[in-house]
Motif scaffolding. Structure first.
Motif, short mmCIF file in Angstrom:
data_model
loop_
_atom_site.label_atom_id
_atom_site.label_comp_id
_atom_site.label_asym_id
_atom_site.label_seq_id
_atom_site.Cartn_x
_atom_site.Cartn_y
_atom_site.Cartn_z
N ASP A 180 41.83 76.95 -5.49
CA ASP A 180 41.84 76.55 -4.08
C ASP A 180 42.04 77.75 -3.16
N GLY A 183 43.31 76.75 0.49
CA GLY A 183 44.72 76.38 0.53
C GLY A 183 45.65 77.57 0.38
N GLY A 223 50.39 71.88 5.54
CA GLY A 223 49.57 70.90 4.83
C GLY A 223 48.55 70.23 5.73
N ARG A 224 48.94 69.92 6.96
CA ARG A 224 48.00 69.27 7.89
C ARG A 224 46.80 70.16 8.17
N GLY A 226 45.83 72.87 6.53
CA GLY A 226 45.11 73.23 5.32
C GLY A 226 44.17 72.15 4.84
N THR A 227 44.64 70.92 4.79
CA THR A 227 43.78 69.84 4.32
C THR A 227 42.63 69.59 5.30
N GLY A 230 39.96 71.83 4.42
CA GLY A 230 39.33 71.61 3.12
C GLY A 230 40.17 71.98 1.91
N ALA A 231 41.46 72.22 2.09
CA ALA A 231 42.31 72.63 0.98
C ALA A 231 42.76 71.45 0.14
N ASN A 232 43.22 71.76 -1.08
CA ASN A 232 43.82 70.77 -1.96
C ASN A 232 45.31 70.65 -1.60
N PRO A 233 45.80 69.46 -1.24
CA PRO A 233 47.21 69.32 -0.85
C PRO A 233 48.20 69.80 -1.91
N THR A 235 48.18 72.43 -3.58
CA THR A 235 48.44 73.87 -3.44
C THR A 235 49.71 74.13 -2.65
#
Length: 336
Positions: A180, A183, A223-224, A226-227, A230-233, A235
């Motif tokens: 990721d 992330g 987290g908000r 990043g996701t 397109g990130a994986n939470p 991470t």
């Protein structure tokens, strides 16, 4: 003998050069400043950034970028986010297509809001999938002294990540892989904002309750955004997320924490940065994240209040009051 190049010779770059040297690499540590190169070569010490630490003989500092990069197996970019594009542009002419490229910079490009892998891809003419990012809880002052440290290297290509893992990992520097990239880069950048806030709350003598709340809600902001990008939470529960957040927000090694601590007594930002004498990535990142939050329509109240403190002369105590006085909401954000 294997050869690696590290660009540039700040505290983090020097610490990573030391890791590579301990793994048997002949390391060319590039700097723009002749006096710094001479200090490292003659005294085996980077006295400006890591005073009192003797560097391995396998490290050689140079101001010659061509010399640094020719016939190198690994190029590690550790330039500040604001200088990454310029350094990469200069390096492109001397970098072999076979060289493994890794970066260890935590921030966004100010004007474009781009992540560092995107900047490197554009300037080096390489696919993002061929690049690696290194991040995680890792103070240079501890790494260079070979104190136990654990980090993560991320790449969309597992084999590429594993090459970086093999190059860097040893008994005091443990390296995990992660696919990721988004992330890992977002977490590494945004945690510097939260570290500014942590220093500020400590400077205001707000105590452990406030620090715990700041870290927890800061992680929610990471987290908000990043996701949304397109990130994986997952991470954010790992080394690049909560791990790096904890170490940066709780240690006086952290330049972002120190900058926040100085801001708490009303010291102007320009004076704080002058006294620091080093790049404080959290300041630049606050401006970038403020814009990214609007671009992705993401709520980031801590970031927004720090933006007001840094760039609109808002009093730190007033910013905290505004955070605490926000309308009620849910902790688990999917509710309601």
């Amino acid at each position: 003998m294997k050869k690696a190049a590290v660009l540039v010779a700040g505290s983090w770059g020097t610490a990573l050069a030391s890791v590579l040297a301990s793994n048997g690499y002949r390391v060319m540590l590039w700097t723009r400043k002749e006096e710094q190169a001479q200090d490292i070569n003659d005294n085996r010490e980077n006295s400006k950034f890591l005073p009192g630490v003797k560097l391995p003989e396998l490290i050689c500092a140079t101001t010659d970028l061509k010399l640094a990069l020719e016939n190198t197996e690994l190029a590690l970019f550790v330039a500040p986010s604001g200088a990454m594009r310029e350094v990469a542009r200069q390096a492109a002419a001397f970098l072999s297509s076979d060289t493994l490229v890794v970066h260890a910079t935590k921030g966004f490009e100010g004007d474009t809001l781009k992540r560092m892998t995107t900047v490197l891809s554009e300037e080096l003419g390489r696919s993002v999938e061929d690049l690696v990012v290194l991040s995680g809880p890792s103070h240079a002052e501890e790494v260079v002294r070979e104190q136990p440290t654990t980090v993560v290297v991320a790449s969309a290509n597992l084999q590429t990540a594993e090459k970086a893992q093999d190059a860097l990992m040893n008994t005091h520097f443990r390296v995990y892989t992660n696919p990721d990239v988004v992330g890992v880069e977002v977490a590494g950048a945004i945690k510097n904002i939260i570290a500014l806030g942590a220093g500020l709350t400590d400077g205001l003598q707000f105590g452990d309750n406030a620090k715990a709340a700041l870290l927890t809600r800061g992680l929610a902001e990471i987290g908000r955004l990043g996701t949304a990008m397109g990130a994986n939470p997952l991470t954010f529960a790992g080394l690049a997320g909560v791990g790096d957040l904890v170490v940066t927000c709780t240690s006086k090694h952290s330049r972002n924490w120190r900058a926040g601590y100085m801001l708490a007594d009303g010291t102007p930002l320009d004076e704080v940065l002058s006294r620091m004498g080093m790049v404080v990535e959290g300041v630049r990142t606050t401006r970038a994240a403020y814009q990214l939050a609007k671009q992705y329509d993401v709520e980031m109240p801590i970031t927004f209040q720090l933006y007001e403190v840094l760039f609109s002369n808002k009093a730190p105590r007033t910013a905290v009051e505004h955070l605490m006085g926000r309308l009620r909401t849910h902790e688990i954000e999917e509710i309601g």
